[in-house]
Design an enzyme around this catalytic site. Structure first.
Site, short mmCIF file in Angstrom:
data_model
loop_
_atom_site.label_atom_id
_atom_site.label_comp_id
_atom_site.label_asym_id
_atom_site.label_seq_id
_atom_site.Cartn_x
_atom_site.Cartn_y
_atom_site.Cartn_z
N SER A 121 -6.19 -5.87 -6.26
CA SER A 121 -6.02 -7.24 -5.73
C SER A 121 -6.00 -8.24 -6.89
O SER A 121 -5.22 -8.09 -7.83
CB SER A 121 -7.14 -7.53 -4.74
OG SER A 121 -6.90 -8.71 -4.04
N ASP A 133 -1.42 -2.63 4.17
CA ASP A 133 -1.87 -3.88 3.52
C ASP A 133 -0.83 -4.96 3.80
O ASP A 133 0.27 -4.92 3.27
CB ASP A 133 -2.01 -3.63 2.02
CG ASP A 133 -2.56 -4.85 1.26
OD1 ASP A 133 -2.69 -5.93 1.87
OD2 ASP A 133 -2.85 -4.70 0.07
N HIS A 175 -5.68 -4.21 3.29
CA HIS A 175 -5.93 -4.56 1.89
C HIS A 175 -7.21 -3.91 1.36
O HIS A 175 -7.27 -3.51 0.19
CB HIS A 175 -6.01 -6.08 1.77
CG HIS A 175 -6.01 -6.60 0.37
ND1 HIS A 175 -5.00 -6.34 -0.52
CD2 HIS A 175 -6.92 -7.34 -0.31
CE1 HIS A 175 -5.28 -6.93 -1.68
NE2 HIS A 175 -6.44 -7.53 -1.57
#
Lengths: 201, 351
Positions: free
Chosen positions: B126, B291, B324
């Protein structure tokens, strides 16, 4: 597209591909499996490049073999790759497993200057014999039962050459092998494996 | 800023030629405590402990792993909670907005301090992946491999929108006091709670939420009140509450801004390939199918830019249900791939 089957691929078949490839060139290997062909070409011809593969276990195999791989579905096209960005795009033992073989050959010729295709020749006499006997062929080159096979579009050497003639594909080189030995007489009958190098006509 | 502190942890041993160092960059809420447990605090497990440790995919028996709390954080590195030496008071709202590139600059100084000229790998998920990516074009000579996991080359309008909702929740909390809440002995916990709740929605996939919570009721029946009726409400409130206890609102605001501003292609006419052109590292890019915050398509943009630049890159799209958050979770395919990649890195410097 299903992952490339083993289809009885042997080291001598790698040699047939390697011999068609200029040393140091850039190669994209579509349906690369666990990357052994690219690994071989790196060692034998000093090529650089990537594999493209959809299967998780094969992607892991590439990582283990130190081969760069892009996980992607060939049936969705090669949009990640710029036109003309490779010297060769290889489609080894995968064409017969593609839903849309025409599209992938067009993609190959967009991305690469030349394409190399290998496939098991359905016209090989042993295959014909099994069909004559009333069964779908099962052999070293076609090791799958009809109901559990990745091979959905099998073709013969004559079929492929007809296809090329009708689709603006110019064949530069043909090698036909049976048990890794070259075949020069009656290739569509006596050849188990075909290797073609081609470009846009 | 004249001086700042960075808190870091290391795991494993730096080898004689200093070639086995791995920098782990953290995402929104994590920090330097990457792996393992503290002797006096066995509950406090590192945030990427399933990935990093002895015998794990990033094997600390072979690699020297560095975790650092980023500048502006609230886990010991200098941040808005720290005292501004010029005023003798906490920085609060006056703490500068920091960018991903700023973080890379501070991490590079830490590397200098540790005597690491070149990392065997820089990795993150991320926002951490954005730092790993930034390392490759800011310090091309100092990164051998970059692992860019669950990343995006910049935030989409929708991503920024969620961040802005989170920020407004904090800024409009009456306890925020324009960011100078420390000396008033109060904290904007309500705003921070809502901000975290919004964040959590974006970390999970729709399917994962459905299978984890569905429409399950908290108390077995509907009560037609504004108390928690559904399990998902309870989950979000719990996550938000827990987070607001330990995290600093000013830090949260700044980290969401760092996310919003990250856009390496901006200075290159929108061309990510040109932005990444200095990079010399080899890349492993990983995305997760479910995600929707940073979708596989966003990772493919990064992969395309690297392919255009003829960089060494491998890309895997992991079929995981968790959204995610998958980058933090244990998954045999994901961890197997990272382990195989680190084997490859290890073979390189062992040769």
């Amino acid at each position: 597209m299903r992952k490339r089957g083993s289809n009885g691929f042997k080291r001598a078949d790698f040699d047939a591909i390697a011999a068609s490839i200029r040393p140091g060139s850039r190669v994209l290997d579509l349906g690369c499996g666990d990357g052994v062909l690219l690994k071989y070409l790196k060692g034998a011809r000093g090529v650089s490049g990537y594999g493209v593969e959809i299967d998780d276990a094969s992607v892991l195999g590439c990582a283990m073999n130190g081969v760069d791989v892009i996980q992607s579905d060939l049936e969705r096209g090669l949009s990640e790759f710029e036109s003309g960005s490779f010297d060769y795009v290889v489609l080894s033992q995968t064409l017969q497993a593609m839903m849309n073989g025409e599209r992938v050959i067009n993609d190959m010729l967009r991305v690469g200057r030349e394409g190399i295709v290998t496939f098991p020749n359905f016209g090989y006499w042993k295959n014909r014999l099994q069909v004559l006997a009333g069964h779908m062929p099962v052999s070293d080159n076609l090791p799958y039962q009809w109901h559990d096979t990745p091979n959905v579009h099998l073709c013969t050497i004559s079929d492929f050459e007809d296809f090329c003639a009708g689709h603006g594909v110019k064949i530069l080189e043909r090698k036909v092998l049976t048990e890794s030995r070259p075949v020069s007489v009656l290739p569509n009958l006596l050849g188990a494996l075909a290797v073609y190098r081609f470009q846009r006509a | 800023m004249d001086a700042y502190d960075l808190v870091y942890e290391t795991y494993g041993k730096l080898n004689a030629d200093r070639s086995n160092a791995v920098l782990v960059c953290h995402a929104l809420n994590a920090a330097h405590h990457v792996a393992g447990r503290y002797a006096g605090d066995p509950q406090n497990v590192g945030w990427w402990d399933n990935m990093i440790g002895p015998g794990k995919p990033v094997d600390t028996d072979r690699f020297f792993v560095v975790g650092v709390n980023n500048l502006g954080g609230c886990h010991g590195s200098t941040g808005p909670m720290s005292v501004n030496p010029k005023t003798g008071k906490p920085w609060g709202a006056d703490f500068p907005v920091v960018t991903v590139e700023d973080w890379v600059a501070t991490q590079a100084r830490l590397a200098d301090h540790l005597g690491i000229r070149r990392f065997a790998a820089v990795m993150g998920g991320s926002l951490g992946a954005m730092q790993a990516l930034a390392w490759t074009y800011i310090h091309p000579e100092r990164v051998r491999h970059a692992l860019v996991i669950a990343c995006a080359p910049n935030l989409s309008a929708q991503n920024i929108a969620f961040n802005e909702v989170a920020r407004q929740a904090i800024i409009t909390d009456p306890d925020f006091h324009g960011g100078h809440y420390y000396d008033r002995d109060t904290r904007p916990t309500r705003g921070l709670r809502v901000a975290r709740m919004v964040g959590h929605i974006t970390y999970l996939s729709d399917d994962e939420m459905a299978s984890k919570f569905g429409r399950h009721l908290r108390n077995g029946k509907l009560n037609y009140t504004f108390d928690t009726e559904f399990e998902i409400e309870s989950y979000l409130r719990h996550q938000g509450g827990k987070f607001s206890e330990y995290f600093d609102a000013n830090t949260y605001l700044r980290i969401t801004k760092a996310l919003d501003y990250f856009d390496p292609a901006l200075e290159h006419g929108g061309s990510l390939a040109r932005a990444l052109s200095p990079a010399k590292a080899k890349f492993l890019v990983i995305s997760f199918t479910t995600d929707w915050r940073f979708s596989p398509q966003r990772s493919r943009e990064i992969v395309k830019a690297l392919l255009d630049n003829r960089c060494g890159v491998s890309y895997a799209e992991i079929n995981a249900p968790h959204g995610h958050d998958a980058f933090l979770l244990e998954d045999a395919r994901y961890h197997g791939l990272v382990a195989a990649y680190f084997d490859r890195i290890h073979r390189e410097f062992a040769e």
